[in-house]
Design an enzyme around this catalytic site. Structure first.
Site, PDB file in Angstrom:
ATOM      1  N   ASP A  69       0.871  -1.168   0.000  1.00  0.00           N
ATOM      2  CA  ASP A  69       0.000   0.000   0.000  1.00  0.00           C
ATOM      3  C   ASP A  69       0.918   1.231   0.000  1.00  0.00           C
ATOM      4  O   ASP A  69       2.145   1.125  -0.005  1.00  0.00           O
ATOM      5  CB  ASP A  69      -0.965  -0.047   1.194  1.00  0.00           C
ATOM      6  CG  ASP A  69      -2.206   0.810   0.953  1.00  0.00           C
ATOM      7  OD1 ASP A  69      -2.148   1.720   0.097  1.00  0.00           O
ATOM      8  OD2 ASP A  69      -3.229   0.600   1.618  1.00  0.00           O
TER       9      ASP A  69
HETATM   10  C1  BGC Z   1      -5.212   2.962   0.324  1.00  0.00           C
HETATM   11  C2  BGC Z   1      -5.504   1.890  -0.700  1.00  0.00           C
HETATM   12  C3  BGC Z   1      -5.441   2.478  -2.088  1.00  0.00           C
HETATM   13  C4  BGC Z   1      -4.106   3.146  -2.296  1.00  0.00           C
HETATM   14  C5  BGC Z   1      -3.935   3.735  -3.693  1.00  0.00           C
HETATM   15  C6  BGC Z   1      -3.952   3.757  -0.014  1.00  0.00           C
HETATM   16  O1  BGC Z   1      -3.746   4.830   0.827  1.00  0.00           O
HETATM   17  O2  BGC Z   1      -5.072   2.371   1.603  1.00  0.00           O
HETATM   18  O3  BGC Z   1      -6.753   1.315  -0.448  1.00  0.00           O
HETATM   19  O4  BGC Z   1      -5.682   1.489  -3.036  1.00  0.00           O
HETATM   20  O5  BGC Z   1      -3.950   4.179  -1.362  1.00  0.00           O
HETATM   21  O6  BGC Z   1      -4.704   4.848  -3.867  1.00  0.00           O
END
Ligand code: BGC
Length: 748
Positions: free
Chosen positions: A304
């Site tokens: 993430d």
């Molecule tokens: C979130 C994810 C997301 C990613 C990309 C992160 O901060 O936890 O769910 O897919 O950002 O945007």
């Protein structure tokens, strides 16, 4: 295709063809890997955000989102980056997306040495949320409330079509975390509290996204989030520590992921938090042993946002960035969402050269990433022509969205059948959610947090506008009452209530997600509660509509209202669906996919343990939720009868057939969700009160009956024992459907 019905010869051909395809894919990967330099391999493992290759500053709300050719060349030609993500801030028209994606793919496939296409990923978590004008569906929690996997599969298919219509082949969806911690800011992104329901919904949406072959130009690759256990932090705050025995992790939180992988999902995004003191991004056991070895996951694991960096800046399990890179790649991470710079590349190369990360690990990660790129058909079609998608945002899609919203809306209270409301009466419509699209859509809509109003489409209806369409503006009085957290004119609302027959109060939580959505108190905003308290003094009947990110406590005002409509985040057609249900053009059929708490001191789930039921002897009642899991009213009535088990005793190789009669005993057509629960009476791990083992949504005309059947196999009765193994134990079980129950014995 149902392969079970194929004749043997055809079946053999099917397997030969698919294993030949697999061989070709692996041979192609071998060839690519054998020609790649270390820097090129590391580049494939790197993902940057669009801002890194776009003109202007990162996160600038006013920028036009255009590719900066010099930046793009540097990222793709110098650092060989293999994946790009995100929006660069807000939703843009799909023509702009095509311009962006085609420019990226042109450089990747024409100017780079290896000519490997870029894998672009985006959070299209309830529709193509970052493409202007797209079909914005209910959020996952609302989808789960439909208890209708066929509808959710269609929603997934439309979302995939519109994401691919934007030139993007990879969707960071679905969230398969379970909503069992009501404080969590991302509760609305889940399919609710139950692993079986979440698995069924997950399977449906993934099949919608991917079909049987995601190289299809109308399909995208799904990404399972956030592997695993992310939703259950002790504090309830996002990205804070999780304490979870592996037994529990396996019996609950892993289940929807395992099911999704079995059903063809090829990418997972890893949980940003720590479990039992180990950040998941550094957890070899969870990422390599469980995901890749046990579940036989052939795809790749992406981090993430900045989560490798977090290993040294937040979690303190590495002393610096370089050590963090080695730790996470050795744990089994395949791709790093770095995503604001490319330092990751430098440190990974150094680690490999110093022998801290073996080349075999790099090759394995690259193989997994290339496998997904090949399966997506990106080498043949890095992007498709925008003209191939005439159904983008079509009325047909809007109608399917409306049907999904309609089946999600859940009627939780209807004292003296006050609803449906008569259309010739006058209503006061008030509250923070009455005339705003944002709380109907929630976060991840046009922007990350979904609060800005300037990106909202002009042709979608708020609840107020839909009510005006439904009964006429002359019968609708509107007073704002409050914002999300401030009184605006409660006194005026009270005054206007005198001129109305009914009051419709739309309480709404400000859309938010992730850290910005952390809260200190689960109670609904005081100003919003106060609006209801003041309105109740008028003695008029109140209908409460809730659009919220999680179950905000309403126990102070719940007795003051006559009806409660849970809207969750029903999406762009939600206003219309709510209005039609309020005034009886449609019959509600949603069922709550979680247990709605009544008190801050009593968070329980429906599958609680017997020891949690002892409080009444001490003057308390822990199992006293505001609304129970699986509940939801209709404008008709259903009667359950004739619960029949075809046997009262089975062996381990046997199965048991359960049938039940459901009759529509009311005066109008309606849909009912028949829910099958089983209780294990005695087990070596304390059994739950009951567990959901099956459900079926049926449509019945007034006076009509049907028999619904389920089959239970011994494996459906399994749980995870103290050795972390799935096991079915012999003994007594009870089947529960509605208010009825019947026992059977499972014997060795
Ligand atoms: C979130 C994810 C997301 C990613 C990309 C992160 O901060 O936890 O769910 O897919 O950002 O945007």
């Amino acid at each position: 295709m149902n392969i079970k019905t194929l004749p043997l010869a055809l079946l053999c051909l099917f397997y030969i063809t698919s294993s030949a395809q697999q061989n070709t894919t692996e041979a192609k990967i071998d060839k690519l890997i054998s020609q790649m330099t270390l820097a090129e391999k590391v580049g494939q493992m790197t993902q940057v955000t669009l801002d890194v290759v776009a003109k202007g500053k990162a996160f600038d709300d006013n920028k036009t989102m255009e590719i900066d050719p010099a930046k793009l060349d540097s990222i793709l030609l110098k650092y060989h980056v293999g994946s790009i993500l995100n929006t660069g801030t807000y939703a843009i028209p799909r023509e702009r997306w095509h311009d962006i994606i085609s420019k990226i793919q042109k450089v990747a496939t024409e100017k780079t040495r290896m000519k490997i296409p870029v894998l672009y990923g985006i959070d299209a978590i309830h529709g193509a949320t970052y493409t202007a004008g797209s079909t914005i569906f209910p959020q996952e929690l609302a989808m789960a409330a439909t208890w209708n996997p066929a509808l959710i599969e269609k929603a997934g298919a439309i979302s995939a079509y519109e994401v691919r219509a934007s030139g993007i082949p990879w969707n960071f969806s679905p969230v398969l975390d379970l909503g069992r911690q009501p404080l969590w800011s991302r509760f609305f992104e889940t399919f609710g509290e139950d692993p079986y329901l979440a698995s069924q919904m997950g399977k449906a949406i993934i099949h919608g996204y991917q079909g049987d072959d995601f190289s299809n130009p109308e399909k995208v690759a799904a990404c399972l989030k956030h592997y695993v256990g992310y939703s259950n932090s002790t504090s309830g705050k996002d990205r804070t520590p999780i304490l979870m025995p592996e037994r529990l992790l396996r019996e609950y939180y892993l289940v929807p992921f395992a099911e999704a992988i079995k059903n063809g999902a090829m990418t997972v995004m890893v949980n940003s938090s720590e479990i039992n003191g180990t950040p998941v991004h550094a957890d070899y056991h969870i990422v390599t042993e469980i995901l890749k070895q046990e579940l036989n996951f052939q795809g790749f694991a992406v981090t993430d946002w900045e989560d490798i960096i977090m290993l040294y800046t937040v979690h303190n399990v590495a002393a610096n960035y370089k050590d963090a890179v080695a730790l996470s790649i050795n744990a089994g991470i395949d791709m790093s969402m770095t995503p604001l710079d490319v330092d990751f590349c430098k440190y990974l190369i150094e680690n490999v050269n110093e022998g801290k990360v073996p080349m075999s690990r790099i090759d394995d990660a690259v193989r997994r990433i290339l496998r997904v790129k090949i399966k997506l058909g990106l080498f043949e079609h890095p992007y498709y022509d925008a003209k191939m998608y005439p159904k983008f945002a079509s009325p047909e899609f809007a109608n399917q969205n409306y049907l999904t919203a309609l089946e999600s809306v859940t009627l939780l209270k209807n004292t003296n059948n006050i609803m449906p409301l008569a259309k010739d009466k006058k209503v006061l419509v008030t509250g923070a959610g009455a005339n705003l699209l944002n709380p109907l859509n929630g976060a991840w809509t046009y922007t990350w947090q979904g609060v800005e109003t300037k990106h909202n489409p002009k042709d979608k209806k708020t609840i107020l506008q839909a009510i005006q369409d439904e009964i006429g503006a002359d019968k609708t009085i509107y007073v704002e009452g409050t914002t999300y957290d401030k009184d605006v004119n409660t006194a005026e609302a009270v005054k206007q209530a005198q001129n109305a027959d009914y009051i419709i109060v739309c309480l709404a939580e400000k859309p938010s997600a992730e850290k910005p959505g952390d809260i200190e108190d689960l109670t609904m905003d005081r100003n919003q509660l106060n609006l209801i308290k003041e309105l109740a003094k008028t003695g008029k009947k109140i209908i409460l509509v809730l659009a919220e990110n999680r179950p905000r406590l309403i126990s102070e005002i719940e007795p003051l209202v006559d009806a409660v409509v849970m809207a969750y985040h029903p999406g762009n057609e939600g206003g219309r669906a709510i209005a039609e249900i309020l005034f009886g053009d449609a019959n509600p059929s949603g069922k709550l996919p979680f247990t709605y708490p009544r008190y801050t001191g009593s968070f329980t789930t429906y599958d609680y343990k017997k020891s949690e039921m002892r409080d009444p002897s001490f003057g308390m009642n822990a199992i006293n939720p505001q609304y129970t899991f699986g509940s939801g009213l209709s404008y008709t009535t259903f009667k359950y009868s004739d619960l029949i088990l075809d046997k009262n005793s089975i062996g381990f190789n046997d199965s048991i057939k359960v049938s039940v009669k459901v009759s529509n005993t009311g005066t109008r057509e309606g849909k009912e969700v028949v829910q099958l629960y089983v209780r294990d009476e005695v087990a070596s791990i304390t059994p739950s009160n009951k567990r959901l083992k099956g459900f079926s949504k049926v449509n019945l005309k007034a006076g009509e009956s049907t028999i619904v059947t389920f089959v239970i196999h011994p494996k459906d009765l399994a749980f995870v024992n103290a050795k972390n193994e799935w096991i079915t134990e012999a003994g007594d079980f009870t089947v529960l459907v509605d208010g009825m129950s019947k026992g059977f014995l499972l014997s060795k």
